[in-house]
Design a protein around this motif. Sequence first.
Motif, mmCIF file in Angstrom:
data_model
loop_
_atom_site.group_PDB
_atom_site.id
_atom_site.type_symbol
_atom_site.label_atom_id
_atom_site.label_comp_id
_atom_site.label_asym_id
_atom_site.label_seq_id
_atom_site.Cartn_x
_atom_site.Cartn_y
_atom_site.Cartn_z
ATOM 1 N N PRO A 115 0.840 -1.216 0.000
ATOM 2 C CA PRO A 115 0.000 0.000 0.000
ATOM 3 C C PRO A 115 0.872 1.262 0.000
ATOM 4 N N GLY A 116 0.477 2.231 -0.811
ATOM 5 C CA GLY A 116 1.196 3.503 -0.873
ATOM 6 C C GLY A 116 2.383 3.495 -1.817
ATOM 7 N N LEU A 117 2.659 2.334 -2.450
ATOM 8 C CA LEU A 117 3.780 2.244 -3.386
ATOM 9 C C LEU A 117 3.293 1.753 -4.746
ATOM 10 N N SER A 118 3.927 2.268 -5.777
ATOM 11 C CA SER A 118 3.643 1.836 -7.145
ATOM 12 C C SER A 118 4.898 1.213 -7.735
ATOM 13 N N ARG A 119 4.693 0.371 -8.741
ATOM 14 C CA ARG A 119 5.820 -0.231 -9.444
ATOM 15 C C ARG A 119 5.867 0.334 -10.857
ATOM 16 N N MET A 120 7.059 0.760 -11.251
ATOM 17 C CA MET A 120 7.288 1.254 -12.609
ATOM 18 C C MET A 120 8.209 0.272 -13.314
ATOM 19 N N THR A 121 7.891 -0.022 -14.552
ATOM 20 C CA THR A 121 8.796 -0.782 -15.404
ATOM 21 C C THR A 121 9.161 0.144 -16.545
ATOM 22 N N ILE A 122 10.461 0.383 -16.704
ATOM 23 C CA ILE A 122 10.930 1.351 -17.690
ATOM 24 C C ILE A 122 11.926 0.672 -18.631
ATOM 25 N N VAL A 123 11.721 0.865 -19.927
ATOM 26 C CA VAL A 123 12.683 0.422 -20.928
ATOM 27 C C VAL A 123 13.278 1.691 -21.531
ATOM 28 N N LEU A 124 14.600 1.833 -21.368
ATOM 29 C CA LEU A 124 15.320 3.024 -21.834
ATOM 30 C C LEU A 124 16.302 2.669 -22.924
ATOM 31 N N ASP A 125 16.611 3.644 -23.751
ATOM 32 C CA ASP A 125 17.659 3.504 -24.747
ATOM 33 C C ASP A 125 18.850 4.329 -24.235
ATOM 34 N N VAL A 126 19.919 3.644 -23.802
ATOM 35 C CA VAL A 126 21.122 4.323 -23.300
ATOM 36 C C VAL A 126 22.317 3.948 -24.168
ATOM 37 N N GLU A 127 23.375 4.780 -24.099
ATOM 38 C CA GLU A 127 24.539 4.555 -24.964
ATOM 39 C C GLU A 127 25.319 3.304 -24.603
ATOM 40 N N ASP A 128 25.605 3.128 -23.294
ATOM 41 C CA ASP A 128 26.492 2.043 -22.883
ATOM 42 C C ASP A 128 26.293 1.728 -21.405
ATOM 43 N N GLU A 129 27.123 0.818 -20.879
ATOM 44 C CA GLU A 129 27.022 0.404 -19.472
ATOM 45 C C GLU A 129 27.274 1.566 -18.506
ATOM 46 N N LYS A 130 28.192 2.448 -18.862
ATOM 47 C CA LYS A 130 28.491 3.598 -18.006
ATOM 48 C C LYS A 130 27.257 4.493 -17.856
ATOM 49 N N ALA A 131 26.578 4.741 -18.952
ATOM 50 C CA ALA A 131 25.353 5.549 -18.927
ATOM 51 C C ALA A 131 24.266 4.837 -18.137
ATOM 52 N N ALA A 132 24.193 3.512 -18.278
ATOM 53 C CA ALA A 132 23.196 2.728 -17.541
ATOM 54 C C ALA A 132 23.432 2.849 -16.029
#
Length: 173
Positions: free
Chosen positions: A41-58
């Motif tokens: 209760p009081g929390l939501s779950r987000m699932t996000i798919v992002l386009d990033v350059e590389d592991e460092k950016a991730a």
Amino acid sequence: MKQLLSLLVRDQAGVLNRISGLFLRRGYNIDSITVGKSERPGLSRMTIVLDVEDEKAAEQVKKQLNKQIDVIKVVDLTHRSVVARELALIRVNATMAERAEIDHIIQPFRARILDVGRASVTVEVTGSSEKIDALIELLRPYGIKELARTGLTAFARELDVSAEAEAKSATGA
């Protein structure tokens, strides 16, 4: 590179805006984002798919998210074994003669016709993004009038074989 993140966030007004603003400022494109109530209760779950350059950016993205006051937990699912699903509604042009044909096409996808109109049918399909893409391509010749996709929703598998193997190799077991 695609990055798949699962976030547990406070269920408050403005949280989605602040998180999407973080990606905007960094110039990252959000491929998909889903948000809904979680098991807590009081929390939501987000699932996000992002386009990033590389592991460092991730890594940078995860650090920035963890700094957000409304973010309770960030889980990077990118290299983990996951259970993931997406939902799509597809309104397809369909004459009376084509409806049986369309029904035959969608059956192997475990899709179903939700609505029938005079000149179209609305198909519901759930599954992986690849499965949905494949069905869309098969329906495209009939003429897609409307298409709505939810975006990916995902969990790490309870028995994450890839994470266990990684942990064993790190400990030398």
